[in-house]
Motif scaffolding. Structure first.
Motif, mmCIF file in Angstrom:
data_model
loop_
_atom_site.group_PDB
_atom_site.id
_atom_site.type_symbol
_atom_site.label_atom_id
_atom_site.label_comp_id
_atom_site.label_asym_id
_atom_site.label_seq_id
_atom_site.Cartn_x
_atom_site.Cartn_y
_atom_site.Cartn_z
ATOM 1 N N TYR A 197 -6.023 -14.689 -7.176
ATOM 2 C CA TYR A 197 -6.170 -13.238 -7.042
ATOM 3 C C TYR A 197 -7.462 -12.864 -7.752
ATOM 4 O O TYR A 197 -8.019 -13.656 -8.521
ATOM 5 N N PHE A 198 -7.971 -11.653 -7.525
ATOM 6 C CA PHE A 198 -9.258 -11.258 -8.087
ATOM 7 C C PHE A 198 -9.170 -10.068 -9.038
ATOM 8 O O PHE A 198 -9.987 -9.940 -9.941
ATOM 9 N N PHE A 199 -8.214 -9.179 -8.803
ATOM 10 C CA PHE A 199 -8.174 -7.910 -9.533
ATOM 11 C C PHE A 199 -6.950 -7.882 -10.445
ATOM 12 O O PHE A 199 -5.831 -8.197 -9.995
ATOM 13 N N HIS A 200 -7.149 -7.494 -11.698
ATOM 14 C CA HIS A 200 -6.068 -7.532 -12.684
ATOM 15 C C HIS A 200 -4.849 -6.722 -12.261
ATOM 16 O O HIS A 200 -3.710 -7.074 -12.560
ATOM 17 N N GLY A 201 -5.068 -5.622 -11.524
ATOM 18 C CA GLY A 201 -3.971 -4.754 -11.122
ATOM 19 C C GLY A 201 -3.018 -5.397 -10.131
ATOM 20 O O GLY A 201 -1.899 -4.912 -9.934
ATOM 21 N N GLN A 202 -3.431 -6.506 -9.523
ATOM 22 C CA GLN A 202 -2.541 -7.189 -8.574
ATOM 23 C C GLN A 202 -1.304 -7.766 -9.256
ATOM 24 O O GLN A 202 -0.288 -7.992 -8.609
ATOM 25 N N LEU A 203 -1.377 -7.982 -10.574
ATOM 26 C CA LEU A 203 -0.230 -8.505 -11.310
ATOM 27 C C LEU A 203 0.507 -7.416 -12.081
ATOM 28 O O LEU A 203 1.395 -7.732 -12.885
ATOM 29 N N ASP A 204 0.169 -6.165 -11.852
ATOM 30 C CA ASP A 204 0.865 -5.077 -12.528
ATOM 31 C C ASP A 204 2.356 -5.162 -12.208
ATOM 32 O O ASP A 204 2.741 -5.158 -11.034
ATOM 33 N N PRO A 205 3.216 -5.261 -13.220
ATOM 34 C CA PRO A 205 4.650 -5.463 -12.957
ATOM 35 C C PRO A 205 5.352 -4.240 -12.374
ATOM 36 O O PRO A 205 6.421 -4.368 -11.770
ATOM 37 N N VAL A 206 4.778 -3.055 -12.561
ATOM 38 C CA VAL A 206 5.413 -1.817 -12.103
ATOM 39 C C VAL A 206 4.832 -1.348 -10.770
ATOM 40 O O VAL A 206 5.566 -1.065 -9.818
ATOM 41 N N LYS A 207 3.515 -1.279 -10.697
ATOM 42 C CA LYS A 207 2.862 -0.768 -9.491
ATOM 43 C C LYS A 207 1.642 -1.634 -9.176
ATOM 44 O O LYS A 207 0.513 -1.278 -9.519
ATOM 45 N N PRO A 208 1.844 -2.762 -8.512
ATOM 46 C CA PRO A 208 0.707 -3.621 -8.164
ATOM 47 C C PRO A 208 -0.301 -2.853 -7.311
ATOM 48 O O PRO A 208 0.067 -2.105 -6.420
ATOM 49 N N HIS A 209 -1.581 -3.056 -7.600
ATOM 50 C CA HIS A 209 -2.608 -2.341 -6.854
ATOM 51 C C HIS A 209 -3.909 -3.140 -6.862
ATOM 52 O O HIS A 209 -4.133 -3.979 -7.730
ATOM 53 N N CYS A 210 -4.734 -2.861 -5.872
ATOM 54 C CA CYS A 210 -6.027 -3.525 -5.740
ATOM 55 C C CYS A 210 -6.943 -2.597 -4.947
ATOM 56 O O CYS A 210 -6.530 -2.040 -3.926
ATOM 57 N N PRO A 211 -8.197 -2.400 -5.380
ATOM 58 C CA PRO A 211 -9.120 -1.553 -4.630
ATOM 59 C C PRO A 211 -9.299 -2.069 -3.203
ATOM 60 O O PRO A 211 -9.240 -3.280 -2.954
ATOM 61 N N PRO A 212 -9.493 -1.176 -2.245
ATOM 62 C CA PRO A 212 -9.555 -1.584 -0.833
ATOM 63 C C PRO A 212 -10.662 -2.582 -0.527
ATOM 64 O O PRO A 212 -10.482 -3.483 0.292
ATOM 65 N N GLY A 213 -11.804 -2.417 -1.170
ATOM 66 C CA GLY A 213 -12.899 -3.350 -0.919
ATOM 67 C C GLY A 213 -12.564 -4.753 -1.387
ATOM 68 O O GLY A 213 -12.906 -5.743 -0.714
ATOM 69 N N MET A 214 -11.889 -4.861 -2.532
ATOM 70 C CA MET A 214 -11.515 -6.167 -3.041
ATOM 71 C C MET A 214 -10.408 -6.792 -2.204
ATOM 72 O O MET A 214 -10.378 -8.003 -1.997
ATOM 73 N N THR A 215 -9.502 -5.962 -1.710
ATOM 74 C CA THR A 215 -8.468 -6.460 -0.803
ATOM 75 C C THR A 215 -9.104 -7.045 0.459
ATOM 76 O O THR A 215 -8.744 -8.142 0.906
ATOM 77 N N ALA A 216 -10.074 -6.327 1.007
ATOM 78 C CA ALA A 216 -10.756 -6.801 2.212
ATOM 79 C C ALA A 216 -11.515 -8.094 1.940
ATOM 80 O O ALA A 216 -11.526 -9.015 2.773
ATOM 81 N N PHE A 217 -12.140 -8.181 0.781
ATOM 82 C CA PHE A 217 -12.896 -9.384 0.437
ATOM 83 C C PHE A 217 -11.977 -10.601 0.321
ATOM 84 O O PHE A 217 -12.279 -11.680 0.842
ATOM 85 N N GLN A 218 -10.826 -10.420 -0.343
ATOM 86 C CA GLN A 218 -9.889 -11.529 -0.481
ATOM 87 C C GLN A 218 -9.380 -11.996 0.886
ATOM 88 O O GLN A 218 -9.207 -13.197 1.121
ATOM 89 N N SER A 247 4.153 -13.566 -14.650
ATOM 90 C CA SER A 247 3.561 -12.710 -15.677
ATOM 91 C C SER A 247 4.562 -11.697 -16.205
ATOM 92 O O SER A 247 4.555 -11.350 -17.396
ATOM 93 N N ARG A 248 5.446 -11.217 -15.338
ATOM 94 C CA ARG A 248 6.445 -10.225 -15.734
ATOM 95 C C ARG A 248 7.572 -10.849 -16.556
ATOM 96 O O ARG A 248 7.958 -10.316 -17.601
ATOM 97 N N GLU A 249 8.088 -11.981 -16.112
ATOM 98 C CA GLU A 249 9.283 -12.551 -16.716
ATOM 99 C C GLU A 249 9.000 -13.478 -17.902
ATOM 100 O O GLU A 249 9.898 -13.739 -18.714
ATOM 101 N N HIS A 250 7.758 -13.964 -18.004
ATOM 102 C CA HIS A 250 7.444 -14.904 -19.082
ATOM 103 C C HIS A 250 6.181 -14.485 -19.836
ATOM 104 O O HIS A 250 5.400 -15.328 -20.277
ATOM 105 N N ALA A 251 6.004 -13.186 -19.991
ATOM 106 C CA ALA A 251 4.801 -12.666 -20.631
ATOM 107 C C ALA A 251 4.642 -13.164 -22.060
ATOM 108 O O ALA A 251 3.509 -13.289 -22.567
ATOM 109 N N ASP A 252 5.737 -13.453 -22.742
ATOM 110 C CA ASP A 252 5.658 -13.930 -24.113
ATOM 111 C C ASP A 252 5.283 -15.406 -24.202
ATOM 112 O O ASP A 252 4.916 -15.888 -25.279
ATOM 113 N N GLU A 253 5.384 -16.092 -23.059
ATOM 114 C CA GLU A 253 5.130 -17.542 -23.058
ATOM 115 C C GLU A 253 3.870 -17.940 -22.304
ATOM 116 O O GLU A 253 3.258 -18.965 -22.620
ATOM 117 N N VAL A 254 3.491 -17.145 -21.300
ATOM 118 C CA VAL A 254 2.374 -17.512 -20.432
ATOM 119 C C VAL A 254 1.438 -16.317 -20.255
ATOM 120 O O VAL A 254 1.883 -15.214 -19.929
#
Length: 276
Positions: free
Chosen positions: A208-229, A250-257
């Motif tokens: 993945y390229f954008f940090h928001g793609q791993l957001d545990p509540v509201k995953p998001h990615c800018p449209p240009g980066m989505t298109a690039f991927q 990342s959500r379930e093992h944030a304390d370990e990984v």
């Protein structure tokens, strides 16, 4: 083991907010080439290599003019992996192993700076780079492998690691370092997991390229980066499945990984501040 977070190649592609999510459209976005330098009891290990010194000397010839123009790459000596190694008081020959998440030009550009290092890569990636399809020829640069790297390649066999299949017992490397196959961006794309003693780091490469793609509540990615991927992916379904699996990890093992990608400046800045 001590782990250093390095930026081995800044990229400034046009698109601003559409790519990096920060305010402003009429500016260049910023991406990094996040590499790791690992100090082990038996020498140094690099995870990815960035643009390399030859990329500084002649970017168009070494990295390819289409690539440098598309991502706004202007390599500088102080960001090369070789410079970072020497700045930390080591010699280039101290780097005995290099692990590549994949062999795209911005990840393998520095291999030639360490010609005596063993290069660890998944078999599918090695084969694709050696005999690229017509589409893959745009991403793999034969000149970056002309020095005949000392390849060590691996198939899928391995153990379970937090629900992922992992390749352990990498030849010549400590058991605290393993491959976590994450196909999609390329056929043989892999993550690299490192047990620091205080928890695991997972370098997810270009899964993945954008940090928001791993957001545990509201995953998001800018449209240009989505298109690039979407544009640079090789296997769409596995890529999307792996993003979901990384989000769950990342959500379930944030304390370990701690999971991070190769190009997010937000993730790089957070982790590099932690090593100061």
């Amino acid at each position: 083991m001590k782990v250093h977070h390095l930026n081995c190649g800044t990229m400034r592609a046009p698109g601003g907010k559409l790519l990096d999510g920060q305010p402003g459209l009429l500016r260049r976005s910023e991406l990094v080439a996040h590499c790791l330098l690992i100090e082990t009891g038996d020498g140094l290990v690099l995870v990815d290599t960035g643009f390399g010194r030859k990329g500084v000397e002649n970017p168009g010839a070494w990295l390819g003019t289409p690539f440098t123009m598309m991502v706004g790459a202007k390599p500088v000596e102080t960001e090369t992996a070789a410079h970072h190694v020497e700045a930390l008081g080591h010699k280039l020959e101290d780097v005995r192993h290099i692990i590549c998440t994949h062999l795209d030009v911005d990840h393998a550009g520095g291999l030639a700076d360490f010609p005596n290092a063993v290069v660890h890569v998944r078999t599918a990636e090695h084969d694709a780079a050696r005999s690229p399809s017509s589409r893959e020829k745009l991403r793999f640069r034969a000149n970056q492998f002309a020095h005949r790297p000392l390849w060590s390649h691996y198939d899928e066999a391995g153990d379970e690691w937090f629900g992922f299949q992992a390749v352990r017992e990498l030849k010549g490397l400590p058991p605290e370092i393993l491959l976590v196959p994450l196909a999609g961006h390329t056929k043989g794309h892999t993550g690299v997991a490192v047990d620091t003693g205080d928890g695991w780091l997972l370098h997810a490469g270009d899964a993945y390229f954008f940090h928001g793609q791993l957001d545990p509540v509201k995953p998001h990615c800018p449209p240009g980066m989505t298109a690039f991927q979407n544009m640079v992916q090789t296997l769409r379904k596995p890529r999307l499945e792996n993003v979901e699996r990384l989000r769950e990890l990342s959500r379930e093992h944030a304390d370990e990984v701690t999971v991070f990608s190769a190009h997010s400046p937000i993730e790089y800045q957070s982790l590099s501040r932690g090593q100061e």
